[in-house]
Design a protein around this motif. Structure first.
Motif, PDB file in Angstrom:
ATOM      1  N   ASP A  99      88.593  78.820 -43.450  1.00  0.00           N
ATOM      2  CA  ASP A  99      88.350  77.709 -44.371  1.00  0.00           C
ATOM      3  C   ASP A  99      86.898  77.782 -44.812  1.00  0.00           C
ATOM      4  N   TYR A 100      86.627  77.193 -45.980  1.00  0.00           N
ATOM      5  CA  TYR A 100      85.258  77.294 -46.485  1.00  0.00           C
ATOM      6  C   TYR A 100      84.859  75.987 -47.127  1.00  0.00           C
ATOM      7  N   HIS A 101      83.549  75.811 -47.284  1.00  0.00           N
ATOM      8  CA  HIS A 101      82.966  74.679 -47.993  1.00  0.00           C
ATOM      9  C   HIS A 101      81.728  75.206 -48.697  1.00  0.00           C
ATOM     10  N   ILE A 102      81.704  74.996 -50.036  1.00  0.00           N
ATOM     11  CA  ILE A 102      80.562  75.431 -50.839  1.00  0.00           C
ATOM     12  C   ILE A 102      80.072  74.225 -51.623  1.00  0.00           C
ATOM     13  N   SER A 103      78.793  73.940 -51.509  1.00  0.00           N
ATOM     14  CA  SER A 103      78.229  72.791 -52.236  1.00  0.00           C
ATOM     15  C   SER A 103      76.774  73.068 -52.554  1.00  0.00           C
ATOM     16  N   THR A 104      76.185  72.132 -53.329  1.00  0.00           N
ATOM     17  CA  THR A 104      74.774  72.258 -53.684  1.00  0.00           C
ATOM     18  C   THR A 104      74.035  70.992 -53.291  1.00  0.00           C
TER      19      THR A 104
END
Length: 473
Positions: A85-90
């Protein structure tokens, strides 16, 4: 059979087997820890490779949204094959892709000057924990933003693999431990077999025949013990033989005077004449006195057999010799014998004063009773040789003995051809007492006749540490 107390075999087995199982448990714990650490390192390495791959889409010349969308598409493709699973944010938060419930990395995860920072964490997702790897780095498309990536890998496979490894390792450890335990047990039992054989040999010793314990091919440790026991058995055997000989000799010596007393008593009862009866009674008294002296000397001889060289003290041998000589002057005068002392004023010996006094009493008493002479001289001088020793001599001018009989004088129950025969025990008592004091006793015929008994004893310094008087030149 002893059922209580310490057992060498039990102690060895408990110690060796305890250490073996402790080492097995330690090895199992250490190998499991190393295996888990290596497997977690493998998961973290895979997660870092994934983040490195996603970070490759952080390029300039495109919009921030396009850059993050490319990362999300790549992560979605990877998640299909690797169950991630992944999470990409800024930051500032403008765009978010993937799971939103993955935890943020700690604020201080990226140190100054570091472009990418990795952190590990775990969360519970449904039934299995997730191993989370986080990273943050500046956006190339929009330097005002920081990109955060979190990759979560299911630890279920890892846990299953670890449990299988633990089961396999535990089985191997148990099997090896059992094999080594059996080997240790057999080795200990076999190694203690000579000791059990020694116990069996000791139990088989007959009280009537104290035979030596066979050494055969015994180990050195058991040989030391067996040799010590053989020495003890030899001493006991010699003592038993001496006691048997003593009992036989005593019975033989007491039988004759006892028979004489009985015979004289029967004759005295049959006598009609008072003078003849009185003569028989006198012979009975004389035989009884002889018996009493014999019994007293037998008891003294038995006591000397029990004496050991313990509790020795330093005492003035010259003073003791003068005192004992003076004590016998009255008896000597009654027997018309001139008794005197000559020699050293002082010299010191380490031993038992009472036993040396008993030896000297026996010599003077023997000379008074049996020499048949008119003079007895007690002297104490230094030995003629270079040894630090004193010679205590009792010399008389009586009938003496033949030169060929001198070696027999110190044998039990030997009586010579002196004027009055004795019990034959006094001189053996002297020899035994002198032997206990590391000395020697000798007999010789002086020039001019008579008999001289010499006792040689080692000398020591006095209690104040001053040396003994020097030998006369």
């Amino acid at each position: 059979m002893f059922t209580q107390g310490k057992s060498i075999q039990r102690t060895l087995l408990l110690s060796l087997l305890g250490m073996l199982w402790l080492l097995a448990a330690g090895w199992l714990a250490l190998s499991t820890h190393v295996h888990q650490r290596d497997h977690l390192d493998e998961i973290d390495h895979r997660a870092r490779d994934t983040i490195q791959l996603l970070a490759g889409h952080n390029t300039a010349g495109v919009t921030l949204e396009d850059s993050l969308r490319a990362m999300a598409q790549a992560a979605s493709i990877l998640s299909l094959n690797d169950s991630i699973d992944y999470h990409i944010s800024t930051v500032p938060a403008t765009l978010v892709f993937g799971r939103t419930d993955l935890p943020m990395p700690p604020p201080d995860a990226m140190r100054s000057g570091q472009s990418v920072a990795f952190t590990q964490d775990s969360i519970q997702d449904h039934k299995h924990p997730l191993r989370i790897t986080s990273a943050k780095f500046p956006s190339a498309a929009s330097p005002a933003h920081t990109i955060h990536i979190r990759i979560a890998i299911d630890e279920h496979d890892f846990l299953s693999h670890s449990q299988a490894y633990i089961r396999h390792s535990l089985g191997s450890a148990l099997l090896l431990s059992l094999l080594f335990s059996s080997a240790i047990t057999l080795t200990v039992i076999h190694s203690l077999r000579p000791l059990r054989k020694l116990v069996e040999d000791v139990r088989n010793i007959d009280a009537g025949n104290l035979q030596q314990i066979p050494l055969r091919d015994s180990p050195v440790e058991v040989r030391y013990l067996a040799t010590t026991l053989n020495t003890l058995l030899g001493n006991v055997q010699a003592r038993v033989q001496r006691e048997r000989q003593f009992i036989n000799d005593a019975a033989h010596q007491l039988r004759t005077p006892s028979a004489g007393i009985l015979n004289q008593a029967q004759l005295a009862l049959a006598e009609k004449d008072d003078e003849s009866r009185q003569l028989r009674l006198s012979k009975i008294v004389e035989a009884a006195e002889h018996n009493a002296q014999l019994i007293a000397q037998l008891l003294a001889l038995a006591r000397t057999s029990e004496t050991h060289q313990t509790g020795a003290t330093v005492f003035d041998l010259a003073a003791l010799t003068r005192r004992v000589t003076r004590a016998w002057v009255g008896r000597a005068t009654d027997a018309n014998i001139d008794l005197g002392y000559e020699g050293e004023e002082t010299c010191f010996h380490a031993g038992h004063p009472a036993l040396i006094e008993e030896a000297l009493d026996n010599l003077i008493d023997n000379a008074i009773r049996h020499s048949g002479g008119t003079e007895i001289t007690v002297s104490l001088t230094h030995a003629d040789n270079a040894s630090n020793a004193a010679v205590l001599e009792v010399r008389d001018n009586g009938a003496g003995v033949r030169t060929g009989e001198l070696p027999q004088m110190f044998e039990r129950f030997w009586s010579g051809n002196q004027a009055t025969a004795g019990c034959g025990i006094g001189l053996p008592i002297v020899a035994q007492l002198v032997e206990y004091h590391q000395g020697k006793v000798e007999a010789h015929v002086p020039t001019g006749g008579g008999l001289a008994i010499q006792i040689t004893l080692p000398l020591v310094q006095d209690a104040q540490g001053s040396p003994n008087p020097s030998k006369p030149s």
